[in-house]
Design an enzyme around this catalytic site. Sequence first.
Site, PDB file in Angstrom:
ATOM      1  N   GLY A 248       0.832  -1.202   0.000  1.00 18.02           N
ATOM      2  CA  GLY A 248       0.000   0.000   0.000  1.00 18.02           C
ATOM      3  C   GLY A 248       0.862   1.244   0.000  1.00 18.02           C
ATOM      4  CG  ASN A 249      -0.187   4.617  -1.587  1.00 18.00           C
ATOM      5  OD1 ASN A 249      -0.954   5.372  -1.009  1.00 18.00           O
ATOM      6  ND2 ASN A 249      -0.490   4.023  -2.748  1.00 18.00           N
ATOM      7  NE  ARG A 250       5.408   6.850   4.273  1.00 19.35           N
ATOM      8  CZ  ARG A 250       5.721   6.210   5.392  1.00 19.35           C
ATOM      9  NH1 ARG A 250       4.884   6.192   6.395  1.00 19.35           N
ATOM     10  NH2 ARG A 250       6.877   5.594   5.499  1.00 19.35           N
TER      11      ARG A 250
END
Length: 471
Positions: A248-250
Amino acid sequence: MTESNERLLNRRIALGITGSIAAYKAIELMRMLQREGADVRVLMTNSAVEFVGTLTIETLSQHPVDSDVLALQGDGQIGHIASAHDVEAIVVAPATAHWLAAMASGLAGDTITAACLATSVPVVVAPAMDGGMYAHPATQANVARLREFGYRIVEPESGVLASGMVGRGRLADLGTIVDATVEALSEASGTATSRRSSNRAAAPSPSPSPAPAPAPASVPSRSDLRGRHVVVTAGGTSEPIDPVRFIGNRSTGKMGIAVANDALDRGAAVTLILGSVTVEPPAAAQVVRVETAAQMQTALQALTPPEGPFFDVLVMAAAVADFRPRTPSDKKVGRSGGMTLELDPTPDLLAETAKRVAAATKSSAARRPVLVGFAAETGSFDKVAEKLRAKGVDLLVANDVAEASSGFGTDTNKVTIYSIDMPPEELPVLDKSEVAELLLDRVVVRLGLTGRAASDAAGATATPESAVSGR
Ligand code: CTP
């Protein structure tokens, strides 16, 4: 709307724009004056018109631009003379070396000098030019002369100039120019005002007591997206490794949701294609939940069939994963053997959507929606102009995610808006809601250029709901 002190409530202001590369900043200055409650009409020199088109300004100010010193208004009055007598202050920003010289000599060759000569209202002048030009004794003498006229000079700042050289000549901070205008007007009317450094610090203060004036006609309408369908993607995608783990990412989705909120405020129907987010989406939006880049791709494909897109605006604010595991496991992978992941790049959803849109609308430019992307960069914006072209979008909003004020999860953002046909616009640190508003202002102007609503073009049966759900 952006919060404001409305220190210029109902004030009628002429904004004079002269032919400096900083002319594009005058559009934002106009919006800041409007947010303070002012009714702004714009005067331009001929060379300013070369730098920024009048269409944007006329649309946002809701007044015709006066750039022809010989022109008569519809009612037969001479435009700059009417402006000189009708307004309560004139702000000249940016003011070039040439304009300062013309003004110092009383040469009425353009509408701005002519209006300044004919008026007795306060004049605020913000010069912008090359550092050497500003430092030249001729320019300094002209500035001194203007001070003798009683004009308020907002000194340019030091920094990197259009030439790439460093010097004192960069247009002053726009908030400082607004403050100077408020001060000039209150001095003229003998009213005390509170000073603040920018249009964002919105401590309530008494507004100056203006002479009776008509309600401002220039504040852009909050229904300027009525009848339009705006699609926003927001949040991050999650690419499964196995049923438990993912890449995923932030992203928190705050920026995209701010855009969706502002589009709703302006009367648009909004479809929000939502990955993982930490904030609540607006109840009034049609929300399509997705997890992976592939699901987001399917949702976008449903909105861009070969017969034409079902939207007028696409704002692609989602942080789509750039890589996904090549062979996700359908069983949880045990820890004991370690793990080596093979990753494939995901398709560029924005670029492929732009291609489908271009193919579907190639015979009718009027149906082409406005496409907006975001570019999360770290350190430099060197790649952004090329990204804009490669993705085939109208606007690309670049931010440096390594900066504290514009990283993931913050409530603020510091962006530069790249456009296919305008110089990049560097905005200050703003709340994401303000960035969203300024971005959609630019989208609204572009919609005026591209034509009618997608719902008109695709037929009355093509609702956002039916497009996304395939119904
Ligand atoms: N984007 C997309 N599909 C992807 C990756 C990004 O549609 N697979 C969109 C994003 O939503 C954003 C824009 O493309 O609007 C730019 O994203 P960014 O990550 O900055 O650029 P990339 O194209 O991924 O380029 P790079 O990561 O190589 O800088």
